[in-house]
Design an enzyme around this catalytic site. Structure first.
Site, PDB file in Angstrom:
ATOM      1  N   TYR A  48       0.860  -1.187   0.000  1.00  0.00           N
ATOM      2  CA  TYR A  48       0.000   0.000   0.000  1.00  0.00           C
ATOM      3  C   TYR A  48       0.892   1.231   0.000  1.00  0.00           C
ATOM      4  O   TYR A  48       1.497   1.579   1.000  1.00  0.00           O
ATOM      5  CB  TYR A  48      -0.915  -0.037   1.228  1.00  0.00           C
ATOM      6  CG  TYR A  48      -1.857   1.138   1.407  1.00  0.00           C
ATOM      7  CD1 TYR A  48      -2.063   2.095   0.420  1.00  0.00           C
ATOM      8  CD2 TYR A  48      -2.588   1.278   2.592  1.00  0.00           C
ATOM      9  CE1 TYR A  48      -2.940   3.153   0.610  1.00  0.00           C
ATOM     10  CE2 TYR A  48      -3.468   2.336   2.788  1.00  0.00           C
ATOM     11  CZ  TYR A  48      -3.642   3.268   1.796  1.00  0.00           C
ATOM     12  OH  TYR A  48      -4.507   4.317   1.993  1.00  0.00           O
TER      13      TYR A  48
ATOM     14  N   LYS B  55      -1.153  -1.164  -4.284  1.00  0.00           N
ATOM     15  CA  LYS B  55      -2.233  -0.185  -4.319  1.00  0.00           C
ATOM     16  C   LYS B  55      -1.548   1.164  -4.429  1.00  0.00           C
ATOM     17  O   LYS B  55      -0.860   1.616  -3.524  1.00  0.00           O
ATOM     18  CB  LYS B  55      -3.059  -0.268  -3.039  1.00  0.00           C
ATOM     19  CG  LYS B  55      -4.021   0.875  -2.858  1.00  0.00           C
ATOM     20  CD  LYS B  55      -5.152   0.454  -1.937  1.00  0.00           C
ATOM     21  CE  LYS B  55      -5.350   1.381  -0.744  1.00  0.00           C
ATOM     22  NZ  LYS B  55      -5.718   2.738  -1.136  1.00  0.00           N
TER      23      LYS B  55
END
Ligand code: NAY
Length: 292
Positions: free
Chosen positions: A136, A164
């Site tokens: 992330y 992400k």
């Protein structure tokens, strides 16, 4: 990892006024995402879930509720990352045992960690479980930037399957896409989904999909069909909505819009502010303008 592609809502979490978790409200938000927004999956425990304001036990309870409500009807990704890597490992084990399809972890923040330290953090987390991990990356909140070569270093571990990508750096996004065609890239800024889709990302994870999920999916589909003009029109409407939401307070406005549809999205967790009466009134206008 094809199974993990698609559109994911970053799950909003309903709190009571005293800051405790509102289980019924959370279940309603999950149902709304599955039944009305028709998302492919949920990203549980992200920024949108006010995750970094919670205790380990509260995080676990939310992971349990989400799995119990969603069952195996949609994909579930658990954001387990934490400044405390031992908490991250505990949550990685917990969510893997619950049957989460993948885990994700924010880059460790606050201190200025070297890339070597960041890499070890990811290795410690993913090597503790039999699961897949999505990095992330959200530099605007963490201050941590990962470059193309460093993504390659992380991807050497075959359990680290993607990222992400919550950043506006489309040059970097294009370089990562070209360099790692087999890895999953999720777009993390809903307001830039059209551009990310043109670069052929594998999916998107967003807070606004809790309300704007149908329109967001249409943008992705139109890009796939090469109908860029139509997709751009929809992104314009989407961004009018997102701009109004951001100006009125992101999570509190999304929650108020859900309340207007009978979904008990509740309060935010302090120090995050919940909507004032004036903000609720404005949220109602936003809801009527874009979502009705
Ligand atoms: C998360 O972990 O919940 C996310 O990062 C989801 C992505 C969202 N980012 C943040 C920081 O909330 O959906 C975006 C974002 O809210 C949206 O694009 C509006 O800026």
């Amino acid at each position: 990892n094809e199974d993990l592609k698609g559109l994911y809502s970053a799950l909003l979490i309903s709190f009571n006024e005293d800051g405790s978790i509102n289980e019924q409200g959370i279940r309603e938000i999950i149902r709304h995402n599955i039944d009305k927004m028709k998302v492919d999956g949920l990203y549980v425990g992200g920024s949108t879930g006010e995750n970094f304001l919670l205790s380990t036990d509260e995080k676990k309870r939310i992971f349990e509720i989400a799995k119990d409500e969603a069952k195996s009807d949609i994909k579930l990704i658990a954001q387990v990352g934490s400044m405390n890597v031992y908490e991250a490992i505990e949550l990685a084990k917990f969510t893997t045992d619950l049957g989460y399809d993948a885990i994700s972890a924010v880059t460790p923040f606050y201190y200025k960690f070297s890339f070597e330290e960041i890499k070890e953090y990811y290795e410690m987390i993913i090597n503790s479980v039999d699961n897949r991990l999505i990095v992330y990356s959200i530099p605007f909140l963490t201050g941590v930037n990962i470059n193309v070569e460093q993504f390659g270093e992380l991807f050497k571990n075959e359990k680290i399957i993607g990222v992400k990508f919550t950043a506006a750096d489309f040059y970097l996004l294009e370089r990562v896409r070209k360099a790692y065609p087999e890895h999953l890239i999720y777009a993390g800024f809903d307001e830039m989904m059209l551009s990310a889709s043109v670069l052929n990302v594998d999916g998107a994870i967003g807070s606004t999909f809790n309300l704007n999920g149908i329109r967001a999916r249409k943008i992705v589909e139109l890009v796939k069909e090469g109908k860029i003009d139509e997709a751009r029109e929809l992104q314009h409407i989407t961004n009018d909505f997102i701009t109004d939401v951001l100006n009125n307070g992101l999570y509190s406005t999304l929650k108020t819009c859900l309340e207007l549809q009978g979904v008990h999205a509740g309060y935010s967790r302090r120090p995050m502010k919940s909507a004032s009466e004036a903000q609720k009134q404005r949220a109602k206008e936003i809801y009527e303008k874009y979502l009705k």
